[in-house]
Motif scaffolding. Sequence first.
Motif, short mmCIF file in Angstrom:
data_model
loop_
_atom_site.label_atom_id
_atom_site.label_comp_id
_atom_site.label_asym_id
_atom_site.label_seq_id
_atom_site.Cartn_x
_atom_site.Cartn_y
_atom_site.Cartn_z
N TYR A 235 0.79 -1.23 0.00
CA TYR A 235 0.00 0.00 0.00
C TYR A 235 0.83 1.29 0.00
O TYR A 235 0.30 2.35 -0.33
CB TYR A 235 -0.94 0.03 1.21
N LEU B 128 -2.77 11.32 -9.38
CA LEU B 128 -3.84 10.46 -8.87
C LEU B 128 -4.12 9.27 -9.78
O LEU B 128 -4.61 8.24 -9.30
CB LEU B 128 -5.13 11.27 -8.68
N TYR B 129 -3.84 9.40 -11.06
CA TYR B 129 -4.14 8.35 -12.02
C TYR B 129 -2.84 7.76 -12.54
O TYR B 129 -2.11 8.41 -13.29
CB TYR B 129 -5.01 8.90 -13.15
N LYS B 130 -2.57 6.54 -12.12
CA LYS B 130 -1.29 5.88 -12.40
C LYS B 130 -0.84 6.00 -13.86
O LYS B 130 0.34 6.26 -14.10
CB LYS B 130 -1.37 4.43 -11.97
N ARG C 268 1.72 8.11 -3.71
CA ARG C 268 1.35 8.76 -4.98
C ARG C 268 0.06 9.55 -4.83
O ARG C 268 -0.04 10.71 -5.24
CB ARG C 268 1.21 7.69 -6.07
N ARG C 269 -0.93 8.95 -4.22
CA ARG C 269 -2.22 9.63 -4.07
C ARG C 269 -2.14 10.82 -3.12
O ARG C 269 -2.76 11.86 -3.37
CB ARG C 269 -3.28 8.63 -3.61
N SER C 270 -1.37 10.69 -2.04
CA SER C 270 -1.25 11.82 -1.12
C SER C 270 -0.52 12.98 -1.78
O SER C 270 -0.88 14.14 -1.57
CB SER C 270 -0.55 11.40 0.18
N ARG D 281 1.25 3.36 -3.41
CA ARG D 281 -0.06 3.83 -3.86
C ARG D 281 -0.52 5.02 -3.01
O ARG D 281 -0.95 6.05 -3.53
CB ARG D 281 -1.07 2.69 -3.77
N LEU D 282 -0.39 4.89 -1.68
CA LEU D 282 -0.79 5.98 -0.79
C LEU D 282 0.12 7.19 -0.95
O LEU D 282 -0.34 8.34 -0.90
CB LEU D 282 -0.80 5.50 0.66
N SER E 165 1.96 0.09 -7.31
CA SER E 165 1.90 1.56 -7.39
C SER E 165 0.47 1.99 -7.56
O SER E 165 0.13 3.10 -7.58
CB SER E 165 2.71 2.07 -8.54
N GLY F 57 -0.65 13.60 -4.97
CA GLY F 57 -1.65 14.15 -5.89
C GLY F 57 -2.61 15.09 -5.19
O GLY F 57 -2.86 16.21 -5.65
N VAL F 58 -3.12 14.67 -4.05
CA VAL F 58 -4.05 15.51 -3.28
C VAL F 58 -3.35 16.78 -2.81
O VAL F 58 -3.92 17.88 -2.88
CB VAL F 58 -4.64 14.72 -2.08
#
Length: 152
Positions: A26, A85-87, A32-34, A29-30, A152, A36-37
């Motif tokens: 995880y 946010l989008y791989k 990358r998303r964090s 992935r987290l 990822s 992005g946010v």
Amino acid sequence: MKSQPQSIRERIERVDDRLVSVLERYGHRLHRRSLGVLFIWLGLLKPMGHETATSLLAHTIYWGSPETMVLVLGWWEVAIGVAMLYKPFVRVALFLLLLRIPGTVLAFVLLPDVTFIEFPLIPTPEGQYLLKDLVLFFAAMAIGGSIRHEYS
């Protein structure tokens, strides 16, 4: 036959193995998303009229008025965040970041009196914000290096 009780070291290693497995599954992935946010959040502050260190960058980029450049840089950060946010679009985010980094470095070169209280060890709040931008860039590079991995 009785099984031998596990040593404390074996138990710690077993817990550590489970923890590393969860982080491998995880963590990227987290991360990358964090990122992005965070880019979306900080990027939206500029078009909404909130003062950030980007106004400093807007004064080092001479392709338009500082007011226009703040808006452009804000929406640029939003685009980086959405792409993170989008791989499938992480490479786009890295490219956009790569284009933005020279402006960050240029601010340190052209405006050292604004970016440092005492060069090179004591940055101003604006300098700290720009250093954060550099760290985020390198964090995004780490994500970019893992985008072919399943986790990822």
